[in-house]
Design a protein around this motif. Structure first.
Motif, PDB file in Angstrom:
ATOM      1  N   TRP B  80      98.218   9.276  32.425  1.00 40.52           N
ATOM      2  CA  TRP B  80      98.197   9.011  33.757  1.00 40.52           C
ATOM      3  C   TRP B  80      98.031   9.956  34.853  1.00 40.52           C
ATOM      4  O   TRP B  80      97.204   9.660  35.805  1.00 40.52           O
ATOM      5  CB  TRP B  80      99.666   8.140  33.834  1.00 40.52           C
ATOM      6  CG  TRP B  80      99.601   6.783  33.501  1.00 40.52           C
ATOM      7  CD1 TRP B  80     100.573   6.311  32.562  1.00 40.52           C
ATOM      8  CD2 TRP B  80      98.779   5.654  33.713  1.00 40.52           C
ATOM      9  NE1 TRP B  80     100.239   4.820  32.150  1.00 40.52           N
ATOM     10  CE2 TRP B  80      99.298   4.493  32.919  1.00 40.52           C
ATOM     11  CE3 TRP B  80      97.828   5.124  34.647  1.00 40.52           C
ATOM     12  CZ2 TRP B  80      98.610   3.186  33.078  1.00 40.52           C
ATOM     13  CZ3 TRP B  80      97.323   4.057  34.604  1.00 40.52           C
ATOM     14  CH2 TRP B  80      97.610   3.093  33.770  1.00 40.52           C
ATOM     15  N   PHE B  83      94.228  10.152  34.891  1.00 37.35           N
ATOM     16  CA  PHE B  83      93.606   9.144  35.698  1.00 37.35           C
ATOM     17  C   PHE B  83      93.937   9.440  37.287  1.00 37.35           C
ATOM     18  O   PHE B  83      93.172   9.242  38.053  1.00 37.35           O
ATOM     19  CB  PHE B  83      94.520   7.810  35.237  1.00 37.35           C
ATOM     20  CG  PHE B  83      94.079   6.626  36.151  1.00 37.35           C
ATOM     21  CD1 PHE B  83      92.888   6.006  35.952  1.00 37.35           C
ATOM     22  CD2 PHE B  83      94.998   6.165  36.937  1.00 37.35           C
ATOM     23  CE1 PHE B  83      92.527   4.858  36.707  1.00 37.35           C
ATOM     24  CE2 PHE B  83      94.784   5.053  37.651  1.00 37.35           C
ATOM     25  CZ  PHE B  83      93.567   4.456  37.765  1.00 37.35           C
ATOM     26  N   LEU B  84      95.064   9.726  37.616  1.00 36.80           N
ATOM     27  CA  LEU B  84      95.200   9.892  38.979  1.00 36.80           C
ATOM     28  C   LEU B  84      94.518  10.966  39.709  1.00 36.80           C
ATOM     29  O   LEU B  84      94.088  10.965  40.818  1.00 36.80           O
ATOM     30  CB  LEU B  84      96.782  10.297  39.436  1.00 36.80           C
ATOM     31  CG  LEU B  84      97.825   8.874  38.837  1.00 36.80           C
ATOM     32  CD1 LEU B  84      99.115   9.539  38.822  1.00 36.80           C
ATOM     33  CD2 LEU B  84      97.645   7.807  39.821  1.00 36.80           C
ATOM     34  N   MET B  98     104.618  10.393  40.059  1.00 35.67           N
ATOM     35  CA  MET B  98     104.061   8.981  39.952  1.00 35.67           C
ATOM     36  C   MET B  98     103.911   8.774  38.316  1.00 35.67           C
ATOM     37  O   MET B  98     104.438   8.013  37.724  1.00 35.67           O
ATOM     38  CB  MET B  98     102.689   8.922  40.566  1.00 35.67           C
ATOM     39  CG  MET B  98     102.797   8.849  41.948  1.00 35.67           C
ATOM     40  SD  MET B  98     101.037   8.448  42.799  1.00 35.67           S
ATOM     41  CE  MET B  98     100.455  10.275  43.266  1.00 35.67           C
ATOM     42  N   MET B 102     105.128   6.052  35.483  1.00 31.29           N
ATOM     43  CA  MET B 102     104.070   5.309  34.756  1.00 31.29           C
ATOM     44  C   MET B 102     104.138   5.406  33.305  1.00 31.29           C
ATOM     45  O   MET B 102     103.675   4.581  32.394  1.00 31.29           O
ATOM     46  CB  MET B 102     102.726   5.789  35.200  1.00 31.29           C
ATOM     47  CG  MET B 102     102.574   5.578  36.732  1.00 31.29           C
ATOM     48  SD  MET B 102     101.133   6.082  37.448  1.00 31.29           S
ATOM     49  CE  MET B 102      99.907   4.636  37.198  1.00 31.29           C
ATOM     50  N   LEU B 114      93.066   3.093  28.294  1.00 27.99           N
ATOM     51  CA  LEU B 114      93.026   4.043  29.283  1.00 27.99           C
ATOM     52  C   LEU B 114      92.670   5.476  28.885  1.00 27.99           C
ATOM     53  O   LEU B 114      91.406   6.081  29.420  1.00 27.99           O
ATOM     54  CB  LEU B 114      94.351   4.288  29.944  1.00 27.99           C
ATOM     55  CG  LEU B 114      94.431   5.291  31.167  1.00 27.99           C
ATOM     56  CD1 LEU B 114      93.919   4.517  32.356  1.00 27.99           C
ATOM     57  CD2 LEU B 114      95.903   5.704  31.405  1.00 27.99           C
TER      58      LEU B 114
END
Ligand SMILES: [Mn+2]
Ligand SMILES: [Mn+2]
Ligand SMILES: [Mn+2]
Ligand SMILES: [Mn+2]
Lengths: 216, 216
Positions: B80, B83-84, B98, B102, B114
């Motif tokens: 994640w 991804f961010l 965050m 997640m 993902l």
DNA sequence: TAAAAAATTTAGACTTGTCTAAAAATAAAT
DNA sequence: ATTTATTTTTAGACAAGTCTAAATTTTTTA
């Protein structure tokens, strides 16, 4: 902020408010899969926080603050569903449960960037409108295919039943969002309908026709 | 599955295990920002579930089952974060909090997709390795820049301190993952170091040099 | 190796969210 | 207009996770 449980209650009340102005304890209990006694407890807490208007025995409505929170959760739910379908290639019947978890991720900046990343989609994979960061969305007026007469047509734009089995059935029949359909016949005996979906002919039951929505 | 609290304990124990074989109650309490008494309670629960090996007063180790869960959470956290940064354009100092939320999204299929969507990244934005779906990853051996002598060089590959202020400082000095650095001088007085970072000269304290890691 | 310090565990309490069973209020039916 | 049925609320209990204060164990120091 608000707990996960509080968020789920507010969301449930919001959805139920679309059908009834005052939402009852039992309705909430059914929607959220709890007992009425638990709902009463939570309603008191939400009323204390001024997120709902609550009078004993009279059901509840959301305050402006409560509605704002509900709409933000729904925004997150629908944006994540869109992400899962459009970016990760999930099918429309697979994404709801995942979005139920993802909708509680708190960062506002994150969801705004996700929105931008996907180029500000207006509807989720099931045709439901995605509120913008201020909670605004144009509620498209929809009606069930069941309300059409022979030779009338429309564009599939939403569903009334979000269950995986219904969505899978629709997918198989090519009855997906954006498809134009025309009613070619209605069988009087059971009110089932014959549809022309692009170059395919399909026969759907009254039950299905009631849960499949077209733009007005 | 496991609760959010249980997952956080397992993850903390995993990280602490990298430095000490037996992890103490107080270490966990500090890492997770709780009190020692709370930790003891949770350790009993995790031991009952056979996710940790626990003997009163002796500290804990993860069982294979516990480690597997911890690595899966770390996999999610780092994917994640990637991804961010890579898809939503967050900076490397903005993503940790965050990802802390997640990483608890449960779907395995989601995280595998993902992973594929991002083309199976091997490291997160801070240089930490991303375990694959089986929990495997090649642990790259790193050493602090502080261990280098004059004229030695290396490629920045990780950080020992993940705090936003440290990461922001590094970003400003262009001391980011992948950059090649060479030690051009070491000031004897305070052991601070002069670095050549591509075509820029930078002066860093001993403190910074200890927390910036290069591949061996 | 005995006393002091530090770490850990236990005991008891509190909050959140849930439940069952019983009481109270509202709505529906005679 | 009562009685009956349904809905909602209250009362009391429980599990998860946390806390403070006190007791216990381990470690350190003298
Ligand atoms: Mn959904
Ligand atoms: Mn949807
Ligand atoms: Mn992180
Ligand atoms: Mn990281």
């Amino acid at each position: 902020m608000n707990t996960l449980a509080e968020e789920n209650y507010l969301k449930a009340i919001y959805h139920l408010s679309l059908n009834d102005t005052n939402v009852s304890t039992n309705q909430i209990a059914a929607a959220i899969n709890t007992k009425a006694a638990s709902v009463t407890d939570m309603l008191k807490k939400l009323a204390d926080k001024e997120l709902i208007n609550y009078e004993k025995y009279q059901g509840v409505t959301l305050t402006n603050a409560g509605e704002k929170i509900a709409l933000h959760i729904i925004r997150k739910h629908r944006l994540w569903e869109y992400f899962l379908v459009e970016k990760l290639n999930f099918k429309w019947d697979e994404v709801h449960e995942m979005a139920e978890e993802m909708e509680h991720i708190s960062s506002v900046e994150l969801i705004d960037r996700l929105d931008k990343f996907m180029d500000y989609p207006k509807h989720d994979p099931h045709g439901d409108p995605i509120p913008d960061r201020d909670g605004n969305f144009k509620k498209h007026e929809l009606k069930p295919i069941a309300s059409l007469n022979v030779n009338e047509s429309g564009v599939i734009s939403g569903v009334r039943d979000h269950s995986p089995t219904f969505l899978q059935y629709l997918e198989k029949q090519q009855l997906t969002i954006g498809k134009k359909i025309t009613v070619t016949d209605i069988i009087e005996y059971d009110n089932s309908m014959i549809l022309q979906v692009e170059n395919i002919t399909t026969h759907i039951s009254r039950e299905v026709a009631k849960n499949l929505l077209i733009a007005i």
